[in-house]
Design a protein around this motif. Sequence first.
Motif, PDB file in Angstrom:
ATOM      1  N   UNK A   1      60.188 -42.314  70.094  1.00 38.23           N
ATOM      2  CA  UNK A   1      60.287 -40.839  69.640  1.00 38.23           C
ATOM      3  C   UNK A   1      60.491 -40.518  68.298  1.00 38.23           C
ATOM      4  N   UNK A   2      61.300 -41.310  67.572  1.00 36.77           N
ATOM      5  CA  UNK A   2      61.547 -41.148  66.273  1.00 36.77           C
ATOM      6  C   UNK A   2      60.374 -41.338  65.384  1.00 36.77           C
ATOM      7  N   UNK A   3      59.749 -42.413  65.814  1.00 36.72           N
ATOM      8  CA  UNK A   3      58.832 -42.610  64.811  1.00 36.72           C
ATOM      9  C   UNK A   3      57.500 -41.561  65.006  1.00 36.72           C
ATOM     10  N   UNK A   4      57.221 -41.081  66.343  1.00 37.25           N
ATOM     11  CA  UNK A   4      56.295 -39.866  66.557  1.00 37.25           C
ATOM     12  C   UNK A   4      56.690 -38.612  65.954  1.00 37.25           C
ATOM     13  N   UNK A   5      58.006 -38.300  65.939  1.00 35.73           N
ATOM     14  CA  UNK A   5      58.527 -37.154  65.139  1.00 35.73           C
ATOM     15  C   UNK A   5      58.261 -37.419  63.533  1.00 35.73           C
ATOM     16  N   UNK A   6      58.391 -38.626  62.928  1.00 39.17           N
ATOM     17  CA  UNK A   6      58.154 -39.017  61.637  1.00 39.17           C
ATOM     18  C   UNK A   6      56.740 -38.819  61.276  1.00 39.17           C
ATOM     19  N   UNK A   7      55.761 -39.161  62.099  1.00 33.75           N
ATOM     20  CA  UNK A   7      54.278 -38.864  62.158  1.00 33.75           C
ATOM     21  C   UNK A   7      53.970 -37.578  61.770  1.00 33.75           C
ATOM     22  N   UNK A   8      54.658 -36.866  62.339  1.00 35.95           N
ATOM     23  CA  UNK A   8      54.462 -35.215  62.277  1.00 35.95           C
ATOM     24  C   UNK A   8      55.025 -34.819  61.097  1.00 35.95           C
ATOM     25  N   UNK A   9      55.766 -35.681  60.079  1.00 38.40           N
ATOM     26  CA  UNK A   9      56.126 -35.566  58.947  1.00 38.40           C
ATOM     27  C   UNK A   9      57.574 -34.695  58.572  1.00 38.40           C
ATOM     28  N   UNK A  10      58.349 -34.993  59.850  1.00 32.24           N
ATOM     29  CA  UNK A  10      59.676 -34.132  59.970  1.00 32.24           C
ATOM     30  C   UNK A  10      60.773 -35.129  59.834  1.00 32.24           C
ATOM     31  N   UNK A  11      61.461 -34.919  58.663  1.00 27.20           N
ATOM     32  CA  UNK A  11      62.905 -35.795  58.612  1.00 27.20           C
ATOM     33  C   UNK A  11      63.494 -35.213  57.111  1.00 27.20           C
ATOM     34  N   UNK A  12      64.586 -35.366  57.304  1.00 30.94           N
ATOM     35  CA  UNK A  12      65.589 -34.958  55.831  1.00 30.94           C
ATOM     36  C   UNK A  12      66.540 -35.881  55.411  1.00 30.94           C
ATOM     37  N   UNK A  13      66.337 -36.361  54.327  1.00 33.28           N
ATOM     38  CA  UNK A  13      67.385 -37.096  53.649  1.00 33.28           C
ATOM     39  C   UNK A  13      68.545 -36.504  52.900  1.00 33.28           C
TER      40      UNK A  13
ATOM     41  N   UNK B   1      58.884 -33.176  69.725  1.00 34.59           N
ATOM     42  CA  UNK B   1      58.490 -31.853  70.507  1.00 34.59           C
ATOM     43  C   UNK B   1      58.119 -32.376  72.141  1.00 34.59           C
ATOM     44  N   UNK B   2      57.294 -33.199  72.124  1.00 33.57           N
ATOM     45  CA  UNK B   2      56.639 -33.494  73.306  1.00 33.57           C
ATOM     46  C   UNK B   2      57.286 -34.576  74.200  1.00 33.57           C
ATOM     47  N   UNK B   3      58.586 -35.002  73.640  1.00 35.65           N
ATOM     48  CA  UNK B   3      59.443 -35.832  74.416  1.00 35.65           C
ATOM     49  C   UNK B   3      60.062 -35.634  75.472  1.00 35.65           C
ATOM     50  N   UNK B   4      60.696 -36.407  76.303  1.00 31.41           N
ATOM     51  CA  UNK B   4      61.273 -36.091  77.541  1.00 31.41           C
ATOM     52  C   UNK B   4      62.828 -36.520  77.699  1.00 31.41           C
ATOM     53  N   UNK B   5      63.182 -36.791  78.520  1.00 32.36           N
ATOM     54  CA  UNK B   5      64.782 -37.093  78.600  1.00 32.36           C
ATOM     55  C   UNK B   5      64.945 -38.326  77.724  1.00 32.36           C
ATOM     56  N   UNK B   6      63.976 -39.072  77.350  1.00 30.05           N
ATOM     57  CA  UNK B   6      64.150 -40.340  76.825  1.00 30.05           C
ATOM     58  C   UNK B   6      63.891 -40.029  75.169  1.00 30.05           C
TER      59      UNK B   6
END
Length: 158
Positions: free
Chosen positions: A35-47, A70-75
């Motif tokens: 789910x982290x990779x999917x969130x990063x593919x949406x261009x969302x991260x902060x360093x 966003x589309x993730x579940x309990x995982x």
Amino acid sequence: MVKERGQKVIASNRKARHDWSILDTYEAGIQLVGTEVKSLRMGRASLVDAFAQVDDGEIWLHALHIPEYVAGTWTNHEVRRKRKLLLHKSEIERLIGKTKESGLSLVPLQMYFKDGYVKVEIALAKGKKSYDKRQDLAKRDANREIAKAHGRALKGRY
């Protein structure tokens, strides 16, 4: 499935170059969950608050903010967990030696996709004092003025 090519920047830490003197940079892989990779593919991260630290002969990235998918579940993943950086053993040993002996820090500069893999550019850095920051700003302003004057001279407008 077509394999991704090239480099796409996800997030960059622009303030790091202002606050730190960069001595050396390294490219590291990062251990992530799906789910982290999917969130990063949406261009969302902060360093912004992120930093790297050595624990038990491994290098970990702390306080990197990757928002929940966003589309993730309990995982779904934890937003600010520590993540392991993947480097060669010789690079890790060199970084451990530099951070211990000379009091340097490991600062992430940017995060990007490279040929489909998430990479983090980390820097071996030394903190700047406030007068160093002022000198850098003055030098940048002077260079900008020189470039403007040079451009005007080339166009024939003094």
